[in-house]
Design an enzyme around this catalytic site. Structure first.
Site, mmCIF file in Angstrom:
data_model
loop_
_atom_site.group_PDB
_atom_site.id
_atom_site.type_symbol
_atom_site.label_atom_id
_atom_site.label_comp_id
_atom_site.label_asym_id
_atom_site.label_seq_id
_atom_site.Cartn_x
_atom_site.Cartn_y
_atom_site.Cartn_z
ATOM 1 N N GLY A 44 0.861 -1.240 -0.036
ATOM 2 C CA GLY A 44 -0.110 0.044 -0.007
ATOM 3 C C GLY A 44 0.974 1.233 -0.186
ATOM 4 N N GLY A 49 1.411 4.537 3.862
ATOM 5 C CA GLY A 49 2.551 3.610 3.437
ATOM 6 C C GLY A 49 3.791 4.224 2.827
ATOM 7 N N ALA A 70 -2.003 -1.917 -5.909
ATOM 8 C CA ALA A 70 -2.739 -2.272 -7.249
ATOM 9 C C ALA A 70 -2.681 -1.122 -8.139
ATOM 10 C CB ALA A 70 -4.118 -2.605 -6.658
ATOM 11 N N ARG A 123 -19.588 0.736 9.296
ATOM 12 C CA ARG A 123 -18.429 0.216 9.856
ATOM 13 C C ARG A 123 -18.031 -1.212 9.350
ATOM 14 N NH1 ARG A 123 -16.353 2.490 15.217
ATOM 15 N NH2 ARG A 123 -14.507 1.471 14.670
ATOM 16 N N ASN A 130 -12.622 -4.780 3.737
ATOM 17 C CA ASN A 130 -11.154 -4.821 4.310
ATOM 18 C C ASN A 130 -10.482 -6.356 4.312
ATOM 19 O OD1 ASN A 130 -9.731 -2.209 4.069
ATOM 20 N ND2 ASN A 130 -11.111 -1.726 5.814
ATOM 21 N N SER A 154 -3.083 -1.100 8.924
ATOM 22 C CA SER A 154 -4.404 -0.860 8.308
ATOM 23 C C SER A 154 -5.284 -1.011 9.389
ATOM 24 C CB SER A 154 -4.676 -1.958 7.257
ATOM 25 O OG SER A 154 -3.967 -2.098 6.374
ATOM 26 N N ASP A 183 -0.410 5.752 19.717
ATOM 27 C CA ASP A 183 -1.336 6.446 20.994
ATOM 28 C C ASP A 183 -0.484 6.598 22.415
ATOM 29 O OD1 ASP A 183 -4.350 5.349 20.256
ATOM 30 O OD2 ASP A 183 -2.761 4.323 19.260
ATOM 31 N N ARG A 186 1.789 9.615 21.879
ATOM 32 C CA ARG A 186 0.984 11.125 21.969
ATOM 33 C C ARG A 186 0.511 11.146 23.538
ATOM 34 N NH1 ARG A 186 -2.959 8.793 17.209
ATOM 35 N NH2 ARG A 186 -2.007 10.030 15.628
ATOM 36 N N HIS A 210 -7.000 -0.148 19.801
ATOM 37 C CA HIS A 210 -6.698 1.192 19.085
ATOM 38 C C HIS A 210 -7.928 1.811 18.629
ATOM 39 C CE1 HIS A 210 -4.701 4.155 16.615
ATOM 40 N NE2 HIS A 210 -5.017 3.667 15.674
ATOM 41 N N THR A 265 -3.651 11.139 8.575
ATOM 42 C CA THR A 265 -2.576 11.002 9.333
ATOM 43 C C THR A 265 -1.417 10.340 8.518
ATOM 44 O OG1 THR A 265 -3.248 9.042 10.303
ATOM 45 C CG2 THR A 265 -3.738 11.028 11.343
#
Length: 350
Positions: A44, A49, A70, A123, A130, A154, A183, A186, A210, A265
């Protein structure tokens, strides 16, 4: 797109000038067959990536970097853009291809590819897309690099790390999610900012999912080796629970803020994942809060679930989980986080 790479082949017919440009010294031995050649593949080449790839290159972590995506035109463009910086970077061979054979012999495969959420899409439906994407990614990685370690970036990272583990057939120590490593960075920054110290002198972990159900381990925070909460208690300095929760919520929502401001991000996760790659490839045995198979820890026994715990990482992946003391409240929050992930996994049918 054909497999493209950095090489010494120039001129008509791809003449290899490397053998004619240099003359061997007398009585020279052939190159040592025992020299360790390290290779990372990044799957990716989106913003995340490429931030990871760029950070890996600038930190001189590998001899060879393979990129897979891809989208052949974007993939070749990203490869060329990196190759054109060769004069400013440590020497690294860069390959790119839509064919997974380019990943052959990888020590570490970093998966950043993921489907984008469509307007109005649930979701769960996004997650199922995915999962379908991972079914086309993980098996060829396993085929071409059967001894590799998988590092999933991912999102949702905990569930997709579980999916990668199931699809790969690898032992659990060789499938890791980037989890709450960022995390926790941060978290350390915010605590350091409050106390006006360097973040590197702060030890603090975010564990669990996460995501929204992550758990801040307040009981284990130390600065310069001094446990913060017990120190404040001895000094009779009151610290409101609301203040602690506010800091945790800043951690949870910080990524959303970055996305709302710049659209995505990239740099922080790039540094975070490169940090993990360094620890794994150089067998540094450092402790990182990453997504690991958590069944059997802290009373988590509802099923196979990946979530972040402070784990020692090295060349063979996860070497062990640190026996961190948690309060009863933190353990309960961690179990709730595990159940949140298990509930999502139960709808996938894997």
């Amino acid at each position: 797109m054909k497999n493209s790479s950095s090489s010494s082949s120039l001129g008509p017919g791809g003449l290899d000038l490397s053998q004619t440009f240099f003359k061997s010294i007398l009585n020279a031995a052939p190159p040592s067959p025992t020299k360790r050649h390290t290779k990372i593949s990044v799957i990716g080449v989106g913003n995340v990536g490429m931030a990871i790839a760029q950070t890996i290159l600038t930190q001189d972590l590998v001899d060879e970097l393979a990129l897979v995506d891809a989208k052949s035109n974007k993939l070749r463009g990203e490869m060329l853009d990196l190759q054109h910086a060769a004069a400013f970077l440590p020497r690294t061979k860069i390959n790119a291809s839509i064919d997974y054979s380019v990943t052959s012999g990888s020590d570490l495969c970093i998966i950043t590819a993921g489907a984008r959420q469509n307007p109005g899409e649930s979701r769960l439906n996004l997650l199922q897309r995915n999962v379908a994407l991972f079914k086309s990614i993980v098996p060829p990685l396993v085929k071409y690099s059967p001894e590799t370690t998988l590092l999933v970036v991912s999102n949702p990272v905990d569930v997709l790390t579980y999916v990668a583990w199931k699809l790969s057939g690898f032992p659990a120590n060789r499938v890791i999610g980037s989890g709450t490593n960022l995390d926790s960075s941060r978290f350390r920054f915010l605590i350091a900012d409050h106390l006006d110290v360097n973040a590197q002198d702060v030890q603090a972990y975010i564990v669990g999912e996460h995501g929204d159900s992550s758990v801040a381990l307040w009981s284990g925070i130390s600065v310069g080796g001094v446990p913060v909460l017990s120190f404040l208690e001895r000094q009779q300095i009151a610290l409101e629970k609301e203040t602690l929760e506010k800091i945790h919520q800043e951690v949870v929502h910080s990524a959303y803020e970055v996305i709302s401001l710049k659209g995505y991000t990239s740099w922080a996760i790039g540094y975070s994942v490169a940090n993990l790659a360094r620890t794994i490839l150089r067998d540094q045995r450092r402790i990182h809060p990453v997504s690991v198979l958590a069944k059997g820890f802290y009373g988590i026994d509802g099923g196979d679930v990946f979530l972040s715990l402070p784990a020692q990482l090295g060349r063979s992946g996860v070497l062990g989980v640190t026996n961190v003391h948690l309060t009863d409240e933190e353990i309960e929050q961690l179990r709730t986080s595990a159940n949140t992930i298990l509930e999502v996994q139960s709808q996938l049918g894997i």
